[in-house]
Write a protein that holds these residues in place. Sequence first.
Motif, PDB file in Angstrom:
ATOM      1  N   SER A   9       0.794  -1.159   0.005  1.00 19.14           N
ATOM      2  CA  SER A   9      -0.040  -0.101   0.018  1.00 19.14           C
ATOM      3  C   SER A   9       0.876   1.300  -0.011  1.00 19.14           C
ATOM      4  O   SER A   9       1.697   1.375   0.739  1.00 19.14           O
ATOM      5  CB  SER A   9      -0.936  -0.076   1.292  1.00 19.14           C
ATOM      6  OG  SER A   9      -1.647   1.304   1.216  1.00 19.14           O
ATOM      7  N   LEU A  10       0.460   2.181  -0.690  1.00 18.07           N
ATOM      8  CA  LEU A  10       1.306   3.511  -0.973  1.00 18.07           C
ATOM      9  C   LEU A  10       1.194   4.258   0.359  1.00 18.07           C
ATOM     10  O   LEU A  10       2.132   5.079   0.544  1.00 18.07           O
ATOM     11  CB  LEU A  10       0.875   4.120  -2.106  1.00 18.07           C
ATOM     12  CG  LEU A  10       1.246   3.758  -3.425  1.00 18.07           C
ATOM     13  CD1 LEU A  10       0.318   4.563  -4.664  1.00 18.07           C
ATOM     14  CD2 LEU A  10       2.546   3.741  -3.892  1.00 18.07           C
ATOM     15  N   ASP A  11       0.299   3.864   0.997  1.00 20.17           N
ATOM     16  CA  ASP A  11       0.046   4.667   2.361  1.00 20.17           C
ATOM     17  C   ASP A  11       0.977   4.373   3.522  1.00 20.17           C
ATOM     18  O   ASP A  11       0.563   4.596   4.637  1.00 20.17           O
ATOM     19  CB  ASP A  11      -1.313   4.802   2.843  1.00 20.17           C
ATOM     20  CG  ASP A  11      -2.055   5.568   1.837  1.00 20.17           C
ATOM     21  OD1 ASP A  11      -1.698   6.857   1.748  1.00 20.17           O
ATOM     22  OD2 ASP A  11      -3.138   5.253   1.818  1.00 20.17           O
ATOM     23  N   THR A  12       1.984   3.510   3.295  1.00 22.13           N
ATOM     24  CA  THR A  12       2.858   2.976   4.418  1.00 22.13           C
ATOM     25  C   THR A  12       4.361   3.363   4.226  1.00 22.13           C
ATOM     26  O   THR A  12       4.514   3.738   2.751  1.00 22.13           O
ATOM     27  CB  THR A  12       2.973   1.363   4.623  1.00 22.13           C
ATOM     28  OG1 THR A  12       3.538   0.952   3.282  1.00 22.13           O
ATOM     29  CG2 THR A  12       1.485   0.893   4.721  1.00 22.13           C
ATOM     30  N   GLY A  13       5.059   3.493   4.957  1.00 23.81           N
ATOM     31  CA  GLY A  13       6.158   4.018   4.993  1.00 23.81           C
ATOM     32  C   GLY A  13       7.251   3.443   3.792  1.00 23.81           C
ATOM     33  O   GLY A  13       7.842   4.272   3.183  1.00 23.81           O
ATOM     34  N   VAL A  14       7.538   2.191   3.922  1.00 24.03           N
ATOM     35  CA  VAL A  14       8.419   1.521   2.904  1.00 24.03           C
ATOM     36  C   VAL A  14       7.905   1.652   1.789  1.00 24.03           C
ATOM     37  O   VAL A  14       8.737   1.780   0.607  1.00 24.03           O
ATOM     38  CB  VAL A  14       8.643  -0.077   3.561  1.00 24.03           C
ATOM     39  CG1 VAL A  14       9.650  -0.753   2.442  1.00 24.03           C
ATOM     40  CG2 VAL A  14       9.189  -0.156   4.978  1.00 24.03           C
ATOM     41  N   CYS A  15       6.548   1.464   1.571  1.00 22.35           N
ATOM     42  CA  CYS A  15       6.014   1.678   0.024  1.00 22.35           C
ATOM     43  C   CYS A  15       6.143   3.024  -0.722  1.00 22.35           C
ATOM     44  O   CYS A  15       6.497   3.151  -1.564  1.00 22.35           O
ATOM     45  CB  CYS A  15       4.565   1.061   0.085  1.00 22.35           C
ATOM     46  SG  CYS A  15       4.341  -0.482   0.758  1.00 22.35           S
ATOM     47  N   VAL A  42       2.718  -1.182  -8.612  1.00 19.12           N
ATOM     48  CA  VAL A  42       1.294  -1.906  -8.665  1.00 19.12           C
ATOM     49  C   VAL A  42       1.215  -2.141  -7.074  1.00 19.12           C
ATOM     50  O   VAL A  42       1.824  -2.645  -6.264  1.00 19.12           O
ATOM     51  CB  VAL A  42       1.577  -3.153  -9.425  1.00 19.12           C
ATOM     52  CG1 VAL A  42       0.417  -4.101  -9.464  1.00 19.12           C
ATOM     53  CG2 VAL A  42       2.392  -2.998 -10.617  1.00 19.12           C
ATOM     54  N   SER A  43      -0.233  -1.804  -6.955  1.00 16.78           N
ATOM     55  CA  SER A  43      -0.677  -1.959  -5.494  1.00 16.78           C
ATOM     56  C   SER A  43      -2.120  -2.233  -5.516  1.00 16.78           C
ATOM     57  O   SER A  43      -2.941  -2.171  -6.655  1.00 16.78           O
ATOM     58  CB  SER A  43      -0.443  -0.948  -4.444  1.00 16.78           C
ATOM     59  OG  SER A  43      -1.457   0.038  -4.776  1.00 16.78           O
ATOM     60  N   LEU A  50      -0.693  -7.148  -1.933  1.00 14.89           N
ATOM     61  CA  LEU A  50       0.311  -7.753  -2.677  1.00 14.89           C
ATOM     62  C   LEU A  50       1.618  -7.682  -1.992  1.00 14.89           C
ATOM     63  O   LEU A  50       1.930  -6.813  -1.292  1.00 14.89           O
ATOM     64  CB  LEU A  50       0.531  -6.821  -3.938  1.00 14.89           C
ATOM     65  CG  LEU A  50      -0.914  -6.566  -5.204  1.00 14.89           C
ATOM     66  CD1 LEU A  50      -0.162  -5.869  -6.174  1.00 14.89           C
ATOM     67  CD2 LEU A  50      -1.241  -7.996  -5.356  1.00 14.89           C
ATOM     68  N   ALA A  51       2.381  -8.757  -2.137  1.00 17.04           N
ATOM     69  CA  ALA A  51       3.640  -8.918  -1.294  1.00 17.04           C
ATOM     70  C   ALA A  51       4.790  -7.939  -2.209  1.00 17.04           C
ATOM     71  O   ALA A  51       4.851  -7.915  -3.288  1.00 17.04           O
ATOM     72  CB  ALA A  51       4.244 -10.370  -1.335  1.00 17.04           C
TER      73      ALA A  51
END
Length: 168
Positions: free
Chosen positions: A54-60, A83-84, A128-129
Amino acid sequence: MAQVTFINKPVTLIGNEVKVGDQAPDFTVLANDLSPVTLKDSEGKVRLFSVVPSLDTGVCDQQTRKFNEAAAELGDNVIIYTVSMDLPFAQRRWCGAAGIDKVVTVSDHRDASFGEAYGVHMKELRLLARSIFVVDENGKVAYVEYVSEGTTHPNYEAALEAVKALSK
């Protein structure tokens, strides 16, 4: 099949593991305007698929920003997709707020088509992993990384080197 954990808990990946040398599987995801995007749409270009939960997380967020910066130096023969499972509207909003303008965000939320085609759909979470796939201009897989722990970063340098080797 790749062994992946998410927050140190094993997850079940749905789909087939993709390997270097395979023909890249086709998929249908959604662009931010809800139009379909398939592998064929970028035929003739080197493609890097940066897959995130998810784009809304730090690593992503960091992963997408890193590839957005790198995209500026890779030329017109390279396209980078993030891709998410995030909704297309959320992806568009996030890109606008983050100033992301070189990476193409696409959503797999509707059918999990990409996730299942590339073996990265986490059954327990319907996310998605984290993974990276580099596909050459003819659709052959040139680089694969299934990140073993979903909250850690991929090997950016190795992925970008794979892209650069194909785009010379």
